[in-house]
Design a protein around this motif. Structure first.
Motif, mmCIF file in Angstrom:
data_model
loop_
_atom_site.group_PDB
_atom_site.id
_atom_site.type_symbol
_atom_site.label_atom_id
_atom_site.label_comp_id
_atom_site.label_asym_id
_atom_site.label_seq_id
_atom_site.Cartn_x
_atom_site.Cartn_y
_atom_site.Cartn_z
ATOM 1 N N SER A 1 0.817 -1.216 0.000
ATOM 2 C CA SER A 1 0.000 0.000 0.000
ATOM 3 C C SER A 1 0.851 1.266 0.000
ATOM 4 O O SER A 1 0.310 2.376 -0.029
ATOM 5 C CB SER A 1 -0.933 0.018 1.220
ATOM 6 O OG SER A 1 -0.177 0.075 2.424
ATOM 7 N N HIS B 1 0.525 -3.627 4.619
ATOM 8 C CA HIS B 1 1.153 -2.767 5.627
ATOM 9 C C HIS B 1 2.529 -3.239 6.098
ATOM 10 O O HIS B 1 3.147 -2.569 6.925
ATOM 11 C CB HIS B 1 0.214 -2.624 6.833
ATOM 12 C CG HIS B 1 -1.086 -1.958 6.502
ATOM 13 N ND1 HIS B 1 -1.196 -0.613 6.241
ATOM 14 C CD2 HIS B 1 -2.340 -2.465 6.340
ATOM 15 C CE1 HIS B 1 -2.447 -0.311 5.961
ATOM 16 N NE2 HIS B 1 -3.161 -1.415 6.005
ATOM 17 N N GLU C 1 -5.099 -0.745 -1.524
ATOM 18 C CA GLU C 1 -5.154 -0.037 -0.239
ATOM 19 C C GLU C 1 -4.259 1.195 -0.231
ATOM 20 O O GLU C 1 -4.292 1.987 0.707
ATOM 21 C CB GLU C 1 -4.785 -0.989 0.900
ATOM 22 C CG GLU C 1 -5.821 -2.080 1.126
ATOM 23 C CD GLU C 1 -5.730 -2.724 2.497
ATOM 24 O OE1 GLU C 1 -5.050 -2.166 3.384
ATOM 25 O OE2 GLU C 1 -6.370 -3.782 2.691
ATOM 26 N N GLY D 1 -7.955 3.929 0.967
ATOM 27 C CA GLY D 1 -7.079 3.540 2.064
ATOM 28 C C GLY D 1 -7.232 2.077 2.426
ATOM 29 O O GLY D 1 -7.194 1.197 1.563
ATOM 30 N N SER D 2 -7.434 1.788 3.711
ATOM 31 C CA SER D 2 -7.512 0.407 4.180
ATOM 32 C C SER D 2 -8.761 -0.320 3.703
ATOM 33 O O SER D 2 -8.890 -1.527 3.898
ATOM 34 C CB SER D 2 -7.453 0.371 5.714
ATOM 35 O OG SER D 2 -8.531 1.108 6.266
ATOM 36 N N HIS E 1 -14.814 6.504 4.354
ATOM 37 C CA HIS E 1 -14.992 6.337 2.905
ATOM 38 C C HIS E 1 -16.442 5.991 2.542
ATOM 39 O O HIS E 1 -16.699 5.536 1.422
ATOM 40 C CB HIS E 1 -14.036 5.278 2.352
ATOM 41 C CG HIS E 1 -12.618 5.472 2.773
ATOM 42 N ND1 HIS E 1 -11.988 4.646 3.670
ATOM 43 C CD2 HIS E 1 -11.713 6.418 2.438
ATOM 44 C CE1 HIS E 1 -10.751 5.067 3.882
ATOM 45 N NE2 HIS E 1 -10.566 6.138 3.155
#
Length: 563
Positions: free
Chosen positions: A65, A142, A170, A175-176, A504
């Motif tokens: 990511s 990550h 990601e 994002g996540s 989001h």
């Protein structure tokens, strides 16, 4: 309006990455085919193959990511554009002069893609996603690659390009939550492939590979629309591996039909990609490689093309095997195939038990040679086998009413029949023996059902060829209509609503409670409470506690071992 905007965000991210992959795929295509076209489906698949290779290699050093990862993709894309700037600029100018993006067909496709992007908003309801999909994607996104990650949870050692692609997203706008975009992104490639082959099917000679893609695409869409929370928003590999395997079969049938060096080279590239999505797909790759080796030995002029196509494919497979080896100590996992026994290797008994567990679960916890698992499987999965039965029934009716008379196959069609049966039938046998549950075999099951029809249609001559083409188009329309009917049939909404107030504007994952397990070395592990096995994205969470688990250091990188 919010749901529309969030769906548009998903489609925007897909299209941006696809746009970056086209120049890279074009560069690879030109290595073995000087007549390669920029905006063709093969170019897109080669770009995806390059992306998977890049992600496997860059993950050795940084998390997927990381913005440096997408930055690297941008640099590679720009470099490819500069290298082939004349050919690319010429084709792009022709597209804008013809105004093809504004054609009605492309507008309809855009609306359809926006609907598919909306399915990424579905809640996560895939059982295996809570078990390990989401946790594995979190580690990929990550952390740089973790040696012996399979020792923390054996299923964290399972390798599929779906996980890497999901982790890559990601680093995007969500994002996540970007993991939701992985499966839909691969589905985007199938829609593009189908649109290109549909046009060729209407205007050119009929070939079996085109029919396979045209009829299997709505079957795949049925899965996505019926269970988006299982196959789209979840980062599981079931849908994407089926898609890439079907496309690999189609390119293999193209190669068996034309018997040209460039088509065989394309088949090598796409089947190599399919193998990285699920190890069950390796059989098709083996068949295509053996055919290429045969031509390499018999026809000297094929050697340069074969070499040029094989180098990127070999690098892809090497990166895949290397990734497996670092995370589990095995060349392919789950299996006990190993050339050495590093200190981070998942114990052999654990690896073998995982293989047996997956197979037994697929057979309803019955052994392979038992007679009691097959009929219950058909009964429990009749909804999944329904599309196969529909295609086979239609084929029998077309033959029975003489719309598709059985005729002697010409030489090239005999070759397609023999090699296609070997490739598809062999893959089906591997699936049947290994893990015969439909979700592991959608790709080969659909191909197996469509292949006889595709072969018969391609073999027709004279007026029967046109009538058989109309029969295929009619079946395609009926299947597409069935896709539209599915939400009404199953009582689901046509659109997945956004969730205002959430990160989001997407559904949030369940919150779990955990207790701590301390290993002999003092390592603290999180274990779900209440006997649950659902960790979702909880850090350092597992249900496979082992008191021997301890940290190791490999090349300055933290890893795990039980030795």
């Amino acid at each position: 309006m919010l749901t529309f905007l969030v769906s548009l965000q998903a489609l925007f991210q897909w299209l941006v990455v696809l746009g970056l992959l086209f120049p890279i795929g074009f560069f690879l295509a030109r290595l073995f085919d000087s007549s390669a076209v920029f905006f063709e489906a093969r170019t897109a698949w080669l770009g995806l193959s390059a992306l998977v290779t890049y992600l496997n290699l860059v993950h050795l050093f940084i998390p997927l990511s990381s913005h440096f990862v997408i930055g690297g993709v941008i640099l590679l894309s720009i470099s490819a554009i500069v290298w082939h700037r004349i050919a690319i600029s010429t084709e792009v100018k022709q597209i804008f002069v013809s105004r093809s993006p504004l054609q009605l067909k492309n507008r309809v496709i855009f609306i359809g893609l926006l609907f598919l992007a909306n399915l990424s908003l579905a809640p996560i309801a895939n059982y295996d996603s809570g078990l390990y999909h989401l946790g594995l994607v979190r580690y990929l996104a990550h952390d740089p690659i973790i040696p012996g990650l399979g020792n923390l949870h054996s299923r964290f050692g399972l390798s599929s390009s779906t996980y890497s692609i999901s982790a890559f997203f990601e680093g995007g706008l969500w994002g996540s939550d970007g993991y939701r975009l992985g499966n839909g992104f691969v589905l985007l490639f199938l829609v593009f492939e189908c649109s290109k082959r549909f046009h060729r099917f209407k205007t050119h000679e009929i070939i079996p590979g085109d029919i396979l893609i045209i009829l299997s695409t709505p079957l795949i869409l049925m899965l996505a629309i019926r269970d988006p929370w299982e196959y789209i928003s979840s980062p599981g590999p079931d849908l994407s591996s089926a898609i890439v395997l079907i496309v690999a079969f189609a390119y293999s049938l193209d190669a068996f039909t034309s018997w040209t060096n460039t088509d065989i080279a394309s088949a090598i590239a796409i089947t190599s990609l399919a193998a990285t999505f699920r190890p069950l797909n390796f059989f098709a790759l083996i068949v295509v490689i053996l055919i290429a080796v045969f031509r390499f030995a018999k026809i000297p002029q094929s050697r340069n093309i074969t070499r040029s196509a094989s180098i990127p494919s070999a690098l892809l497979l090497f990166s895949y095997v290397l990734h497996n080896f670092i995370t589990t100590g095995y060349l392919i996992f789950p299996s006990s195939l190993a050339i050495t026994h590093p200190k981070w290797q998942v114990p052999t008994d654990v690896a073998q038990a995982l293989v047996e567990t997956i197979g037994m679960w697929a057979r309803g916890m019955r052994p392979l040679f038992s007679t009691g698992w097959f009929m219950p499987l058909l009964n429990q999965s009749k909804q999944d086998f329904y599309p196969m039965a529909l295609i086979l029934l239609a084929t029998l009716l077309l033959v029975g009413f003489k719309f598709l008379p059985t005729i002697s196959l010409q030489h090239e069609n005999k070759r397609v029949g023999i090699l296609g049966s070997l490739t598809i039938g062999g893959t089906f046998l591997v699936w049947f023996v290994g893990a015969p549950t439909p979700r592991f075999g959608f790709g080969v099951l659909y191909a197996l059902a469509i292949f006889p029809l595709a072969l018969l249609v391609a073999a027709q001559i004279g007026d029967l060829k046109n009538s058989s083409k109309h029969a295929v188009l009619g079946m395609f329309i009926i299947l597409v209509a069935q896709c539209a009917w599915i939400p009404l049939q199953f009582g689901t909404s046509m659109a997945m609503p956004a969730k205002p107030g959430n990160p989001h504007n997407l559904p949030v994952l369940p919150t779990i409670t955990v207790h701590q397990f301390i290993t002999n070395s003092g390592l603290v592990i999180n274990v779900p409470d209440g006997g649950s096995d659902q960790c979702y994205r909880t850090p350092f969470c597992t249900t496979e506690t082992n008191a021997k688990l301890h940290e190791i250091t490999l090349f300055g990188r933290k890893g795990y071992s039980v030795k």
